[in-house]
Design an enzyme around this catalytic site. Sequence first.
Site, short mmCIF file in Angstrom:
data_model
loop_
_atom_site.label_atom_id
_atom_site.label_comp_id
_atom_site.label_asym_id
_atom_site.label_seq_id
_atom_site.Cartn_x
_atom_site.Cartn_y
_atom_site.Cartn_z
N ASP A 23 4.02 28.84 2.61
CA ASP A 23 5.21 29.18 1.83
C ASP A 23 5.18 30.68 1.53
O ASP A 23 4.12 31.32 1.61
CB ASP A 23 5.20 28.44 0.48
N ASP B 92 4.73 23.01 -2.35
CA ASP B 92 4.68 22.83 -3.81
C ASP B 92 5.69 21.81 -4.32
O ASP B 92 5.55 21.29 -5.40
CB ASP B 92 4.88 24.18 -4.53
N ASP C 50 8.15 18.44 -0.08
CA ASP C 50 7.12 18.90 0.86
C ASP C 50 6.10 17.81 1.17
O ASP C 50 5.29 17.96 2.08
CB ASP C 50 6.37 20.12 0.29
#
Length: 1086
Positions: free
Chosen positions: A495, A802, A806
């Site tokens: 990310d 997070d 996901d």
Amino acid sequence: MSTSSSNGLLLTSMSGRHDDMEAGSAKTGEYSDHEELQHDPNDPFDLDNTKNASVESLRRWRQAALVLNASRRFRYTLDLNKEEHYDNRRRMIRAHAQVIRAALLFKLAGEQQVAFGSSTPAASTGNFDIDLEKLVTMTRNQNMSSLQQYGGVKGVAEKLKSNMEQGIEEDEKEVIDRKNAFGSNTYPKKKGKSFYMFLWEAWQDLTLIILIIAAVTSLALGIKTEGLKEGWLDGGSIAFAVLLVIIVTAVSDYRQSLQFQNLNDEKRNIQLEVMRGGRTVKISIYDVVVGDVIPLRIGDQVPADGVLIGGHSLSIDESSMTGESKIVHKDQKSPFLMSGCKVADGVGSMLVTGVGINTEWGLLMASISEDTGEETPLQVRLNGLATFIGIVGLSVALVVLVALLVRYFTGTTQDADGTTQFIKGTTGISDIVDDCVKIFTIAVTIVVVAVPEGLPLAVTLTLAYSMRKMMADKALVRRLSACETMGSATTICSDKTGTLTLNQMTVVETYAGGSRMDVADNPSGLHPKLVALISEGVAQNTTGNIFHPKDGGEVEISGSPTEKAILSWAYKLGMKFETIRSESAIIHAFPFNSEKKRGGVAVLRGDSEVFIHWKGAAEIVLACCTQFMDSNGTLQPIDEQQEFFRLAIDSMAKNSLRCVAIACRTHELNKVPKEQEELDKWALPEDELTLLAIVGIKDPCRPGVREAVRICTNAGVKVRMVTGDNIQTAKAIALECGILSSDVDAVEPTIIEGKVFRELSEKERDQVAKKITVMGRSSPNDKLLLVQALRRNGDVVAVTGDGTNDAPALHEADIGLSMGISGTEVAKESSDIIILDDNFASVVKVVRWGRSVYANIQKFIQFQLTVNVAALIINVVAAMSSGDVPLKAVQLLWVNLIMDTLGALALATEPPTDHLMHRTPVGRREPLITNIMWRNLLVQSFYQVAVLLVLNFAGLTILGLNKDNHAHAVEVKNTMIFNAFVMCQIFNEFNARKPDEMNVFRGVSKNPLFVAIVGVTFILQILIVTFLGKFAHTVRLSWQLWLASIVIGLVSWPLAIVGKLIPVPKTPMSVYFKKPFRKYRASRNA
């Protein structure tokens, strides 16, 4: 039992060869025998990945393993019946919760102790107007009529002296009173195994049991024939040595179990936000009390039983408690929430009504033991290696047993003084039995040395050590196998926000009123009407909060980093947060969604006016706008300014800014659904919006992230950025972090939008995935598609995440890495490792540790196999030729202790070095024993065998003992062989530290445990030889012989340097080993 492969010996890699264990390896596909590298479906130990392995494959390798002590060998493996047991307990608790709770309360009243701090069961409700039992019954039975009798949620809150908006008072005494009245949010843990249980398990090794029986027999016969004074020595010494092995093994295993317990406690200690005294505070889940008001967001775990105060689109996944994977919608008609469930969608807040063992979740947790069991691919392969070595060892022991018995009964075996041991018709039955027991004891002891029961446990030892150290490096390992698999990772999909950047967001650029503001948060150039609409949109369309301390201190802003940045910006514009929220009410909300990249609320002003506020990704919200409000507060068509705003977004994105747009529209009250059921399904209008503002939020790159990316690249690990942000923002950050080297690289498909990627066919995705470095505007499903494509291409994929959405990608990846600060509980539960500081540099440290685990296990294997080969060859040759073995049972047990437990402890705890990151990743099925290891162990073992056999057959002459008493001379010679053998192992332990480096002492001072173990081993060897003569079948040696023993051991150091100059072939030895097995199997199947 399958022995078609020697596994660790015979497994090869599809993804690279580990030529140099710590300093670089060859490129993929260099082996000529490519067919040898394929997955072998007939090999039960050839498991690529145990993360999502089937129960059948896990059961298969257990059945194929040669095991002498199942309770120890399989201690840390997965309990295959655990899920069934869990379901049975859950059903029982749901049906008999009242009885189980009463039994627990009765037990606790006696023990006066609850896990995580001592607390007695609540006896009275103190100053509160509601009885604990009634509260528990109402929540458990989800009794709506009882709730109505108490005056609904508001009435219950009043009886609990709690405020539905402010929560309870932020006061220590208040919390203690509530714990005393209603209990604490803890449950009694099932006690872990005591040290005595580990002792019990350690002695269940079949070989040790046989040795104890042999020792007892020898003891009885010895006392009978030689009297108590001399007769106890043979049997007693073996019994004591076995006891020592058991105690040392149990201590080592017990220490490991304590480390796992501490890590489990850390995993369960969830941090969450509660409202206390009107402010949002972060506390441990164990500190939640009845009366607390807890905000719930998507991905959160419901921390206690409670009642819904209010929410929007709130859906709960109750599968953890009901066993049914059904999402349950929560509203005022169905307000009861169960502890342990997860928020699947929406937002809300709850009033806590039950904690700890007063909840079904607490009862369930109290009744099941924490299972740390889980096998790793390396553990499975080591079981295969142990099985192979065990079969060889058993064969050798059998040969030795037959050879010694044949020599004994043919009258060719002689005592130390030259007397023939067996003379037909003369030797008594008692002597024959005694001699046969000694022969049998030697054979069994060879099995003890040859079957490396501690080999698979060495993985657990090094993983336990690594996990503890990784905590200091801000990584909490949830799955053991992930720690190991990270060593094989070929790509990391990271990310952007919070991982590559600091997650410290501030609004630095604003476009409002149709132009760019000179100062991002200065309202002077804006019309009050525009400021009012922006303020209302920000205050109502947020999950954050602004708290004004009563003492007039600085305001406290809480929420996600993006929310905090926008709230702080609006507050500086003059937003009155509490006033706005009290003057208007939210009638419906669409919480921010990472798929749609926006969130909205419908707000009722007074009795008639409805405003719908939207906030989200700038270009997506801008596309929904038909007009904008200028600096005079007048609505203008957006057509002419559309290009201006689009260029503004691009300009901010290129400067690494996250762009968020704020827009609104009016809506007729009579078009808003009246019924709650219809209102819940109402889709907020998102067309014909009025653009109010576009803000650019700066989130600086983390210091050190560029260096971390460089280290990964040099280590053969490709870093890919997958972000929901604008593709221009993603590109700018990627350039800043070093993920993209230059603008020239920033072309499709190296940099791609999630939408473009998802519209490709599966075959096209597989082709494109190899080239992708940056993916912008990606949804969680795009991340999942990328992970699947990379894995199909043969990559070992680590992915960070997070959010709740996901979870599928984290589960699908070889290693799922969730964020400890910004991650939701759902993401954390789906992940394998939690990065506690959300920092990409910590991810790189995990890769180092993963490689270290693999390297340390290989060091231990090299050391152990050298001892195995040397000890077996010496004893076999001596037994076949002279009818006696130079290494006695007690001595072999001491060698086993050095090799098995102490050796694992010394070599498995080597800290990682920078050297590990100067090579390509370890292949999935790379041979455990590389050609370099084969070379090292053969050089050392042949040297040891040569020296010790020379001493065995010519020792009397070489040592000048021909003129001494023959019996004493033989004892000195055998003691010298034993001493030299142990010295060789002590010095060779240093060689094992650096299998491929000339300087084996580099970094030794950084591992005090290694130095301590070597030192202790050396001192104990001196004590055994010098003071335990009769006990250990040794005699005192002169200083000259001690010096000679040390020199023999010392030669292994220069020998290792010379050995490392010998070139090794590129094709692994395992390929040649495997060919006969494959040909044999092919001929059988033909």
